[in-house]
Design a protein around this motif. Structure first.
Motif, PDB file in Angstrom:
ATOM      1  N   GLY A  63       4.762   0.608 -11.868  1.00 22.78           N
ATOM      2  CA  GLY A  63       4.223   1.375 -12.988  1.00 22.78           C
ATOM      3  C   GLY A  63       2.709   1.443 -13.034  1.00 22.78           C
ATOM      4  O   GLY A  63       2.139   2.039 -13.946  1.00 22.78           O
ATOM      5  N   ILE A  64       2.058   0.862 -12.053  1.00 19.38           N
ATOM      6  CA  ILE A  64       0.598   0.874 -11.999  1.00 19.38           C
ATOM      7  C   ILE A  64       0.135   2.019 -11.099  1.00 19.38           C
ATOM      8  O   ILE A  64       0.670   2.230 -10.013  1.00 19.38           O
ATOM      9  CB  ILE A  64       0.058  -0.478 -11.488  1.00 19.38           C
ATOM     10  CG1 ILE A  64       0.415  -1.564 -12.503  1.00 19.38           C
ATOM     11  CG2 ILE A  64      -1.446  -0.421 -11.252  1.00 19.38           C
ATOM     12  CD1 ILE A  64       0.040  -2.960 -12.092  1.00 19.38           C
ATOM     13  N   PHE A  65      -0.877   2.737 -11.578  1.00 21.99           N
ATOM     14  CA  PHE A  65      -1.472   3.810 -10.793  1.00 21.99           C
ATOM     15  C   PHE A  65      -2.591   3.243  -9.922  1.00 21.99           C
ATOM     16  O   PHE A  65      -3.417   2.454 -10.398  1.00 21.99           O
ATOM     17  CB  PHE A  65      -2.064   4.888 -11.704  1.00 21.99           C
ATOM     18  CG  PHE A  65      -1.033   5.768 -12.335  1.00 21.99           C
ATOM     19  CD1 PHE A  65      -0.589   6.911 -11.693  1.00 21.99           C
ATOM     20  CD2 PHE A  65      -0.492   5.448 -13.569  1.00 21.99           C
ATOM     21  CE1 PHE A  65       0.363   7.723 -12.267  1.00 21.99           C
ATOM     22  CE2 PHE A  65       0.456   6.254 -14.156  1.00 21.99           C
ATOM     23  CZ  PHE A  65       0.894   7.402 -13.502  1.00 21.99           C
ATOM     24  N   TRP A 111       0.797  -1.227   0.000  1.00 24.99           N
ATOM     25  CA  TRP A 111       0.000   0.000   0.000  1.00 24.99           C
ATOM     26  C   TRP A 111       0.828   1.275   0.000  1.00 24.99           C
ATOM     27  O   TRP A 111       0.281   2.354  -0.170  1.00 24.99           O
ATOM     28  CB  TRP A 111      -0.923   0.020   1.224  1.00 24.99           C
ATOM     29  CG  TRP A 111      -1.829  -1.154   1.282  1.00 24.99           C
ATOM     30  CD1 TRP A 111      -1.820  -2.155   2.220  1.00 24.99           C
ATOM     31  CD2 TRP A 111      -2.879  -1.480   0.369  1.00 24.99           C
ATOM     32  NE1 TRP A 111      -2.797  -3.067   1.936  1.00 24.99           N
ATOM     33  CE2 TRP A 111      -3.473  -2.678   0.806  1.00 24.99           C
ATOM     34  CE3 TRP A 111      -3.377  -0.864  -0.785  1.00 24.99           C
ATOM     35  CZ2 TRP A 111      -4.536  -3.278   0.144  1.00 24.99           C
ATOM     36  CZ3 TRP A 111      -4.443  -1.468  -1.441  1.00 24.99           C
ATOM     37  CH2 TRP A 111      -5.008  -2.660  -0.979  1.00 24.99           C
ATOM     38  N   LEU A 112       2.118   1.166   0.228  1.00 26.33           N
ATOM     39  CA  LEU A 112       2.957   2.358   0.384  1.00 26.33           C
ATOM     40  C   LEU A 112       4.070   2.361  -0.662  1.00 26.33           C
ATOM     41  O   LEU A 112       5.053   1.632  -0.526  1.00 26.33           O
ATOM     42  CB  LEU A 112       3.557   2.392   1.799  1.00 26.33           C
ATOM     43  CG  LEU A 112       2.548   2.357   2.944  1.00 26.33           C
ATOM     44  CD1 LEU A 112       3.241   2.126   4.265  1.00 26.33           C
ATOM     45  CD2 LEU A 112       1.722   3.639   2.967  1.00 26.33           C
ATOM     46  N   PRO A 113       3.938   3.188  -1.702  1.00 24.93           N
ATOM     47  CA  PRO A 113       4.916   3.170  -2.787  1.00 24.93           C
ATOM     48  C   PRO A 113       6.336   3.535  -2.361  1.00 24.93           C
ATOM     49  O   PRO A 113       7.294   3.090  -2.990  1.00 24.93           O
ATOM     50  CB  PRO A 113       4.389   4.179  -3.797  1.00 24.93           C
ATOM     51  CG  PRO A 113       3.114   4.695  -3.292  1.00 24.93           C
ATOM     52  CD  PRO A 113       2.831   4.090  -1.962  1.00 24.93           C
ATOM     53  N   PHE A 114       6.513   4.297  -1.283  1.00 30.16           N
ATOM     54  CA  PHE A 114       7.860   4.701  -0.879  1.00 30.16           C
ATOM     55  C   PHE A 114       8.703   3.521  -0.407  1.00 30.16           C
ATOM     56  O   PHE A 114       9.935   3.592  -0.391  1.00 30.16           O
ATOM     57  CB  PHE A 114       7.814   5.780   0.215  1.00 30.16           C
ATOM     58  CG  PHE A 114       7.383   5.275   1.566  1.00 30.16           C
ATOM     59  CD1 PHE A 114       8.293   4.681   2.427  1.00 30.16           C
ATOM     60  CD2 PHE A 114       6.068   5.393   1.972  1.00 30.16           C
ATOM     61  CE1 PHE A 114       7.899   4.208   3.667  1.00 30.16           C
ATOM     62  CE2 PHE A 114       5.659   4.934   3.212  1.00 30.16           C
ATOM     63  CZ  PHE A 114       6.577   4.332   4.058  1.00 30.16           C
ATOM     64  N   VAL A 115       8.065   2.421  -0.022  1.00 26.66           N
ATOM     65  CA  VAL A 115       8.791   1.283   0.533  1.00 26.66           C
ATOM     66  C   VAL A 115       9.809   0.735  -0.474  1.00 26.66           C
ATOM     67  O   VAL A 115      10.946   0.426  -0.111  1.00 26.66           O
ATOM     68  CB  VAL A 115       7.813   0.185   1.015  1.00 26.66           C
ATOM     69  CG1 VAL A 115       8.557  -1.100   1.371  1.00 26.66           C
ATOM     70  CG2 VAL A 115       7.019   0.690   2.217  1.00 26.66           C
ATOM     71  N   ALA A 116       9.429   0.628  -1.730  1.00 21.24           N
ATOM     72  CA  ALA A 116      10.342   0.088  -2.754  1.00 21.24           C
ATOM     73  C   ALA A 116      11.604   0.938  -2.897  1.00 21.24           C
ATOM     74  O   ALA A 116      12.680   0.417  -3.168  1.00 21.24           O
ATOM     75  CB  ALA A 116       9.637  -0.019  -4.099  1.00 21.24           C
ATOM     76  N   GLY A 117      11.477   2.234  -2.686  1.00 16.52           N
ATOM     77  CA  GLY A 117      12.628   3.123  -2.802  1.00 16.52           C
ATOM     78  C   GLY A 117      13.459   3.235  -1.536  1.00 16.52           C
ATOM     79  O   GLY A 117      14.523   3.852  -1.529  1.00 16.52           O
ATOM     80  N   ARG A 131      -8.855   9.358  -9.001  1.00 16.29           N
ATOM     81  CA  ARG A 131      -8.526   8.314  -9.964  1.00 16.29           C
ATOM     82  C   ARG A 131      -7.047   8.369 -10.331  1.00 16.29           C
ATOM     83  O   ARG A 131      -6.490   9.425 -10.562  1.00 16.29           O
ATOM     84  CB  ARG A 131      -9.384   8.464 -11.220  1.00 16.29           C
ATOM     85  CG  ARG A 131     -10.864   8.281 -10.916  1.00 16.29           C
ATOM     86  CD  ARG A 131     -11.771   8.485 -12.110  1.00 16.29           C
ATOM     87  NE  ARG A 131     -11.510   9.756 -12.761  1.00 16.29           N
ATOM     88  CZ  ARG A 131     -11.401   9.903 -14.090  1.00 16.29           C
ATOM     89  NH1 ARG A 131     -11.546   8.877 -14.901  1.00 16.29           N
ATOM     90  NH2 ARG A 131     -11.176  11.087 -14.608  1.00 16.29           N
ATOM     91  N   ALA A 132      -6.415   7.178 -10.343  1.00 23.86           N
ATOM     92  CA  ALA A 132      -4.989   7.058 -10.686  1.00 23.86           C
ATOM     93  C   ALA A 132      -4.160   8.086  -9.916  1.00 23.86           C
ATOM     94  O   ALA A 132      -3.299   8.749 -10.459  1.00 23.86           O
ATOM     95  CB  ALA A 132      -4.781   7.198 -12.191  1.00 23.86           C
ATOM     96  N   GLY A 133      -4.424   8.181  -8.615  1.00 24.46           N
ATOM     97  CA  GLY A 133      -3.813   9.224  -7.788  1.00 24.46           C
ATOM     98  C   GLY A 133      -2.426   8.953  -7.272  1.00 24.46           C
ATOM     99  O   GLY A 133      -1.755   9.855  -6.791  1.00 24.46           O
ATOM    100  N   GLU A 134      -1.975   7.699  -7.355  1.00 20.91           N
ATOM    101  CA  GLU A 134      -0.652   7.397  -6.814  1.00 20.91           C
ATOM    102  C   GLU A 134       0.019   6.347  -7.688  1.00 20.91           C
ATOM    103  O   GLU A 134      -0.566   5.308  -7.983  1.00 20.91           O
ATOM    104  CB  GLU A 134      -0.798   6.891  -5.376  1.00 20.91           C
ATOM    105  CG  GLU A 134       0.487   6.853  -4.606  1.00 20.91           C
ATOM    106  CD  GLU A 134       0.237   6.713  -3.113  1.00 20.91           C
ATOM    107  OE1 GLU A 134       0.917   7.424  -2.360  1.00 20.91           O
ATOM    108  OE2 GLU A 134      -0.601   5.898  -2.700  1.00 20.91           O
ATOM    109  N   LEU A 135       1.251   6.640  -8.063  1.00 20.91           N
ATOM    110  CA  LEU A 135       2.020   5.732  -8.911  1.00 20.91           C
ATOM    111  C   LEU A 135       2.861   4.798  -8.060  1.00 20.91           C
ATOM    112  O   LEU A 135       3.653   5.242  -7.225  1.00 20.91           O
ATOM    113  CB  LEU A 135       2.933   6.524  -9.853  1.00 20.91           C
ATOM    114  CG  LEU A 135       3.832   5.712 -10.781  1.00 20.91           C
ATOM    115  CD1 LEU A 135       3.008   4.849 -11.738  1.00 20.91           C
ATOM    116  CD2 LEU A 135       4.749   6.642 -11.563  1.00 20.91           C
ATOM    117  N   PHE A 136       2.693   3.507  -8.281  1.00 27.38           N
ATOM    118  CA  PHE A 136       3.470   2.503  -7.569  1.00 27.38           C
ATOM    119  C   PHE A 136       4.706   2.129  -8.384  1.00 27.38           C
ATOM    120  O   PHE A 136       4.746   2.342  -9.597  1.00 27.38           O
ATOM    121  CB  PHE A 136       2.600   1.280  -7.253  1.00 27.38           C
ATOM    122  CG  PHE A 136       1.782   1.459  -6.013  1.00 27.38           C
ATOM    123  CD1 PHE A 136       2.148   0.833  -4.836  1.00 27.38           C
ATOM    124  CD2 PHE A 136       0.674   2.295  -6.007  1.00 27.38           C
ATOM    125  CE1 PHE A 136       1.417   1.023  -3.675  1.00 27.38           C
ATOM    126  CE2 PHE A 136      -0.063   2.490  -4.849  1.00 27.38           C
ATOM    127  CZ  PHE A 136       0.313   1.848  -3.680  1.00 27.38           C
TER     128      PHE A 136
END
Length: 178
Positions: A157-159, A34-40, A149-154
């Motif tokens: 590459g999926i929004f 749920w948290l895109p920052f984790v990958a970075g 809609r499509a508010g956060e980019l993971f």
């Protein structure tokens, strides 16, 4: 600041870096859903850069602690003083969820936002499907405003679509809190 029992919020400090990184690294798959920052968050150095920027920022960020143990993070982001509004972002380690910790922490930050910072609006955004996260604003009387809609980019590459909740100062009743 004490929340309940042995749960407290403490302003984020430089010496929280290792605890934060180790918590994220140990729960990378769970938090990363749920948290895109984790990958970075790939190293202590990357975490240190985040902590340094957060400590120096105008928006306040707090560690969530159970006793002396780091268990999560919560804070204000994108605060707009001219329009007296802010957003609260948060995450909590897996083993500490379902205990009311984050609900109480968000409640405390709302109190601070409305009563100390004299803001008029607090917003929370959650990825569609992240029910544990979206239950928090619902419990606290936030209004569901709709889907960004499509508010956060993971990182894949999926929004993701994002649920938006808000609470206004005139809807907040501090006498029924805490």
């Amino acid at each position: 600041m004490k929340i309940i029992d042995d749960i407290s919020l403490r302003p984020l400090q430089v010496d929280d870096t290792n605890d934060m990184y180790n918590t994220i690294d140990a729960q990378r798959a769970y938090l990363g859903r749920w948290l895109p920052f984790v990958a970075g968050t790939t190293s202590v150095a990357v975490t240190q850069a985040f902590v340094d920027s957060a400590v120096d920022a105008d928006d306040k960020t707090y560690t969530i602690r159970k006793g002396d143990k780091f268990v999560g993070l919560i804070g204000f982001k994108l605060t707009d003083k001219a329009n007296r509004k802010t957003e609260i972002g948060y995450w909590l380690s897996k083993e500490h969820q379902g205990q009311g910790i984050m609900t109480r922490a968000v409640e405390r930050l709302c109190k601070y936002a409305f009563e100390v910072l004299e803001l008029n609006r607090v917003q929370i955004k959650c990825a569609v499907g992240n029910t544990p996260s979206s239950n928090i604003p619902k419990r606290l009387g936030f209004r569901f405003e709709g889907i960004e809609r499509a508010g956060e980019l993971f990182p894949d590459g999926i929004f993701a679509d994002i649920e938006v909740y808000s609470l206004l100062k005139n809807e907040y009743n501090s006498t029924n809190r805490e």
